[in-house]
Scaffold this active site. Sequence first.
Site, PDB file in Angstrom:
ATOM      1  N   THR A  14       0.833  -1.215   0.000  1.00 24.83           N
ATOM      2  CA  THR A  14       0.000   0.000   0.000  1.00 24.83           C
ATOM      3  C   THR A  14       0.866   1.263   0.000  1.00 24.83           C
ATOM      4  OG1 THR A  14      -1.573  -1.241   1.307  1.00 24.83           O
ATOM      5  CG2 THR A  14      -1.887   1.132   1.249  1.00 24.83           C
ATOM      6  N   ALA A  34      12.772  20.223  -5.571  1.00 23.82           N
ATOM      7  CA  ALA A  34      14.026  19.522  -5.243  1.00 23.82           C
ATOM      8  C   ALA A  34      15.207  20.027  -6.066  1.00 23.82           C
ATOM      9  CB  ALA A  34      13.853  18.024  -5.445  1.00 23.82           C
ATOM     10  N   LYS A 106       8.524   2.478  12.027  1.00 26.09           N
ATOM     11  CA  LYS A 106       8.724   3.047  13.380  1.00 26.09           C
ATOM     12  C   LYS A 106       9.355   2.058  14.337  1.00 26.09           C
ATOM     13  CE  LYS A 106       4.403   1.889  12.441  1.00 26.09           C
ATOM     14  NZ  LYS A 106       3.570   2.240  11.314  1.00 26.09           N
ATOM     15  N   VAL A 133       6.141   8.447  12.044  1.00 27.01           N
ATOM     16  CA  VAL A 133       5.284   8.986  13.110  1.00 27.01           C
ATOM     17  C   VAL A 133       4.190   9.847  12.503  1.00 27.01           C
ATOM     18  CG1 VAL A 133       5.202  10.348  15.230  1.00 27.01           C
ATOM     19  CG2 VAL A 133       7.283   9.072  14.663  1.00 27.01           C
ATOM     20  N   GLY A 135       1.988   9.251  10.231  1.00 24.25           N
ATOM     21  CA  GLY A 135       1.678   9.079   8.797  1.00 24.25           C
ATOM     22  C   GLY A 135       2.099  10.289   7.992  1.00 24.25           C
ATOM     23  N   GLY A 188     -10.575  -2.641   7.432  1.00 21.80           N
ATOM     24  CA  GLY A 188      -9.157  -2.591   7.050  1.00 21.80           C
ATOM     25  C   GLY A 188      -8.346  -1.624   7.895  1.00 21.80           C
ATOM     26  N   GLU A 191      -5.307  -4.604  11.786  1.00 15.93           N
ATOM     27  CA  GLU A 191      -4.710  -5.790  11.158  1.00 15.93           C
ATOM     28  C   GLU A 191      -5.421  -7.047  11.656  1.00 15.93           C
ATOM     29  OE1 GLU A 191      -1.496  -5.638   9.568  1.00 15.93           O
ATOM     30  OE2 GLU A 191      -1.177  -3.493   9.870  1.00 15.93           O
ATOM     31  N   LYS A 206       6.289   5.036  18.233  1.00 17.81           N
ATOM     32  CA  LYS A 206       6.246   6.424  17.740  1.00 17.81           C
ATOM     33  C   LYS A 206       6.647   7.403  18.847  1.00 17.81           C
ATOM     34  CE  LYS A 206       2.693   5.151  14.378  1.00 17.81           C
ATOM     35  NZ  LYS A 206       1.254   4.932  14.192  1.00 17.81           N
ATOM     36  N   GLY A 303      -2.330   5.388   5.553  1.00 19.28           N
ATOM     37  CA  GLY A 303      -2.922   5.424   4.216  1.00 19.28           C
ATOM     38  C   GLY A 303      -1.855   5.615   3.163  1.00 19.28           C
TER      39      GLY A 303
HETATM   40  N1  HSE Z   1      -1.292   1.034  12.525  1.00 17.20           N
HETATM   41  C1  HSE Z   1      -1.071   2.435  12.609  1.00 17.20           C
HETATM   42  C2  HSE Z   1      -2.283   3.114  13.216  1.00 17.20           C
HETATM   43  C3  HSE Z   1      -0.841   3.102  11.277  1.00 17.20           C
HETATM   44  O1  HSE Z   1      -3.309   2.470  13.478  1.00 17.20           O
HETATM   45  O2  HSE Z   1      -2.182   4.303  13.453  1.00 17.20           O
HETATM   46  C4  HSE Z   1       0.563   3.091  10.829  1.00 17.20           C
HETATM   47  O3  HSE Z   1       1.419   3.701  11.738  1.00 17.20           O
END
Ligand code: HSE
Length: 436
Positions: A14, A34, A106, A133, A135, A188, A191, A206, A303
């Site tokens: 992803t 850049a 992380k 950290v 996203g 989704g 996990e 994180k 995401g």
């Molecule tokens: N699994 C993490 C969350 C996303 O639920 O925030 C990726 O760091």
Amino acid sequence: MLNPVKVGILGLGTVGGGTVHVLQRNAQEIARRAGRGIVVTHACAKELNQTHPYRTDDIVLTEQLSDVINHQAVDIIVELLGGTTIALDMTLQAIANGKHVVTANKALIAKHGNEIFAAAQEKGVMVAFEAAVGGGIPIIKAIREGLAANEIGYVAGIINGTSNFILSEMREKGSEFADVLVEAQRLGYAEKDPTFDIEGVDAAHKLTIIASIAFGIPLQFNQVYMEGITHISPEDVQYAEELGYRIKHLGITKRTDKGIELRVHPTFVPNKRLIANVEGVMNAVLVESDALGQSLYYGAGAGALPTGSAIVADLVDITRTLTTDPGNRVPHLAFQANALSDIPIVPIEEIESSYYLRMSAIDKLGVLAHVTQILSNNGISIEAIIQKEPINGAEHVSIVMLTHQVVEKQINKAIQAIENLDGIAGLVTRIRLEMK
Ligand code: HSE
């Protein structure tokens, strides 16, 4: 313009797909920023076949990691393998090969970052980890560079979207934890094995990183106090609401006279605070620093495209500084490597907090008096208390309290004594409060 910088990606899931997508979609804007193009030339993916979505003339696909990290044309490796075994080997090997590394991992940084950064420094290459950290939220850059003038005193964040989604749904629908977890898996967000998210491990990874760049301390994952959300009941969520709070799973790191606090746990937060209103899978990080005061960073914590956004920002940063003397680059952990400090981490028993307590009491004379006596004997002052009429003649009633600030070992001692009372059934639920 110079030739494009060549990127090799390890892992085309992803996030890998999102990274390729962002680089291709915004290629011109990225090159304008850049100073040269940034292109993915090599990628390693599992189970390649003729119809693989990234099978193009521009990207060499392989199932062998070594084909990417050892390719002499590749300048920057993007590590998206996850885990800390192969990912560590590959990262160290890429560094040894003189390649810069961008990672979203992380766990890798929290557990092995000290070793990785030392190797990178030795070799004069960069290891960037914005996507590790929050996203897509540029929180690493904000703390490391945007707040470079400040002494940072406190950081608290909703840094696990899965936990935040579950707590939000429990509040909105009055649902049980287990039911919402199943729903999160169906959507989704969680996990198949949700342990890292719901037990606080992901947030602890994180927080380890945040604390290092905020305070200039080495990464110390094994010192983080970790508590997840599995024991939060709809009753607690309801009482929080009644008392004017929301339960949020926070990662908190704080500089105190005793040292640095490093803890992740469910937390009562006053419902008027901005951070209390961060709902669903969104992330937010609150930073308190001496010159700026409070600042809050909010956005998508996961995401394909949000994480791709953070990875590409790191690629742009590295591209811009490729020709810079390594000594003049932004240090990996915000402070110069030889200026990291060994401030002690405060054991959880020594932190000071206010607490929410919920217990189940037999509805008879003197039980509440005994409970308040124990609290008083331990120097714990009660701020609020709720006890409702028993429902339909039930033998037990819930007693709920908020306490004033106290050292955690005192509340633990009091809880043990309360649980030993004849009139108290089962265990006392304890949730820390955070007032900022
Ligand atoms: N699994 C993490 C969350 C996303 O639920 O925030 C990726 O760091």
